[in-house]
Design a protein around this motif. Structure first.
Motif, PDB file in Angstrom:
ATOM      1  N   GLN A 131       4.846   5.276   6.390  1.00 43.05           N
ATOM      2  CA  GLN A 131       4.262   6.547   6.786  1.00 43.05           C
ATOM      3  C   GLN A 131       2.788   6.623   6.392  1.00 43.05           C
ATOM      4  O   GLN A 131       1.957   7.126   7.149  1.00 43.05           O
ATOM      5  CB  GLN A 131       5.039   7.707   6.152  1.00 43.05           C
ATOM      6  CG  GLN A 131       6.421   7.899   6.707  1.00 43.05           C
ATOM      7  CD  GLN A 131       7.208   8.970   5.946  1.00 43.05           C
ATOM      8  OE1 GLN A 131       6.932   9.231   4.769  1.00 43.05           O
ATOM      9  NE2 GLN A 131       8.182   9.569   6.624  1.00 43.05           N
ATOM     10  N   ALA A 132       2.447   6.136   5.226  1.00 47.65           N
ATOM     11  CA  ALA A 132       1.052   6.136   4.773  1.00 47.65           C
ATOM     12  C   ALA A 132       0.186   5.295   5.707  1.00 47.65           C
ATOM     13  O   ALA A 132      -0.934   5.682   6.059  1.00 47.65           O
ATOM     14  CB  ALA A 132       0.958   5.621   3.340  1.00 47.65           C
TER      15      ALA A 132
ATOM     16  N   ALA B 107       9.339  20.906  -2.744  1.00 45.55           N
ATOM     17  CA  ALA B 107       8.579  19.723  -3.117  1.00 45.55           C
ATOM     18  C   ALA B 107       8.539  18.768  -1.938  1.00 45.55           C
ATOM     19  O   ALA B 107       9.553  18.469  -1.326  1.00 45.55           O
ATOM     20  CB  ALA B 107       9.219  19.063  -4.319  1.00 45.55           C
ATOM     21  N   THR B 108       7.340  18.329  -1.597  1.00 50.24           N
ATOM     22  CA  THR B 108       7.233  17.348  -0.518  1.00 50.24           C
ATOM     23  C   THR B 108       7.211  15.964  -1.150  1.00 50.24           C
ATOM     24  O   THR B 108       6.431  15.694  -2.062  1.00 50.24           O
ATOM     25  CB  THR B 108       5.946  17.561   0.299  1.00 50.24           C
ATOM     26  OG1 THR B 108       4.827  17.519  -0.565  1.00 50.24           O
ATOM     27  CG2 THR B 108       5.969  18.887   1.021  1.00 50.24           C
ATOM     28  N   PRO B 109       8.066  15.130  -0.663  1.00 54.17           N
ATOM     29  CA  PRO B 109       8.111  13.789  -1.253  1.00 54.17           C
ATOM     30  C   PRO B 109       6.889  12.983  -0.831  1.00 54.17           C
ATOM     31  O   PRO B 109       6.263  13.244   0.184  1.00 54.17           O
ATOM     32  CB  PRO B 109       9.390  13.196  -0.659  1.00 54.17           C
ATOM     33  CG  PRO B 109       9.607  13.946   0.608  1.00 54.17           C
ATOM     34  CD  PRO B 109       9.054  15.312   0.390  1.00 54.17           C
ATOM     35  N   ASP B 110       6.547  12.031  -1.656  1.00 56.52           N
ATOM     36  CA  ASP B 110       5.438  11.139  -1.305  1.00 56.52           C
ATOM     37  C   ASP B 110       5.823  10.324  -0.076  1.00 56.52           C
ATOM     38  O   ASP B 110       6.990   9.929   0.087  1.00 56.52           O
ATOM     39  CB  ASP B 110       5.146  10.179  -2.472  1.00 56.52           C
ATOM     40  CG  ASP B 110       4.512  10.922  -3.650  1.00 56.52           C
ATOM     41  OD1 ASP B 110       3.854  11.965  -3.395  1.00 56.52           O
ATOM     42  OD2 ASP B 110       4.683  10.458  -4.783  1.00 56.52           O
ATOM     43  N   PRO B 111       4.836  10.077   0.825  1.00 58.30           N
ATOM     44  CA  PRO B 111       5.174   9.301   2.029  1.00 58.30           C
ATOM     45  C   PRO B 111       5.487   7.853   1.673  1.00 58.30           C
ATOM     46  O   PRO B 111       4.971   7.293   0.709  1.00 58.30           O
ATOM     47  CB  PRO B 111       3.910   9.390   2.888  1.00 58.30           C
ATOM     48  CG  PRO B 111       2.811   9.752   1.959  1.00 58.30           C
ATOM     49  CD  PRO B 111       3.437  10.490   0.822  1.00 58.30           C
ATOM     50  N   THR B 112       6.328   7.284   2.483  1.00 56.07           N
ATOM     51  CA  THR B 112       6.674   5.873   2.302  1.00 56.07           C
ATOM     52  C   THR B 112       5.471   5.032   2.709  1.00 56.07           C
ATOM     53  O   THR B 112       4.549   5.520   3.373  1.00 56.07           O
ATOM     54  CB  THR B 112       7.886   5.510   3.185  1.00 56.07           C
ATOM     55  OG1 THR B 112       7.530   5.691   4.541  1.00 56.07           O
ATOM     56  CG2 THR B 112       9.095   6.377   2.837  1.00 56.07           C
TER      57      THR B 112
END
Length: 111
Positions: free
Chosen positions: A13-14, A5-10
């Motif tokens: 990062q977005a 699972a790839t975590p959502d970007p902070t």
């Protein structure tokens, strides 16, 4: 097999991803514009050169009495005429587009 699972970007990062996408878009558009400008310039040169041929002209070159034309040649933007004038060799050059004289070179033997 397990899926990672790839975590959502902070949020930082977005923002960085959005900035990189914007910079890539600007670079791509600039490259496209530069290639289009080069192609337009090449096309302009090609199409402009087709219709720019000069009209046919007629000129008469007066030679000294007893002179004869030995040879003629074209050299780049010049027409070269070799003459024999009383035993002496002379080269006369003319502009190929306007047929105006541009130079004269005389060869003579030493006495």
């Amino acid at each position: 097999m397990t899926d990672t699972a790839t975590p959502d970007p902070t949020p930082e990062q977005a923002a960085l991803f959005a900035r990189v996408r914007r910079m890539m878009l600007i670079a791509g558009l600039t490259t496209t514009l530069a290639v289009a400008a080069v192609l337009i310039a090449i096309g302009y040169k090609l199409f402009r050169a087709e219709g720019s041929s000069p009209a046919a002209t007629e000129h008469t070159l007066r030679l000294p009495k007893g002179a004869r034309v030995v040879s003629t040649a074209s050299a780049g933007d010049y027409v070269v005429v070799t003459l024999d004038i009383g035993g002496a060799t002379e080269l006369r050059t003319f502009d190929a587009k306007t047929l105006k004289p541009t130079g004269r070179l005389t060869f003579a033997t030493e006495p």
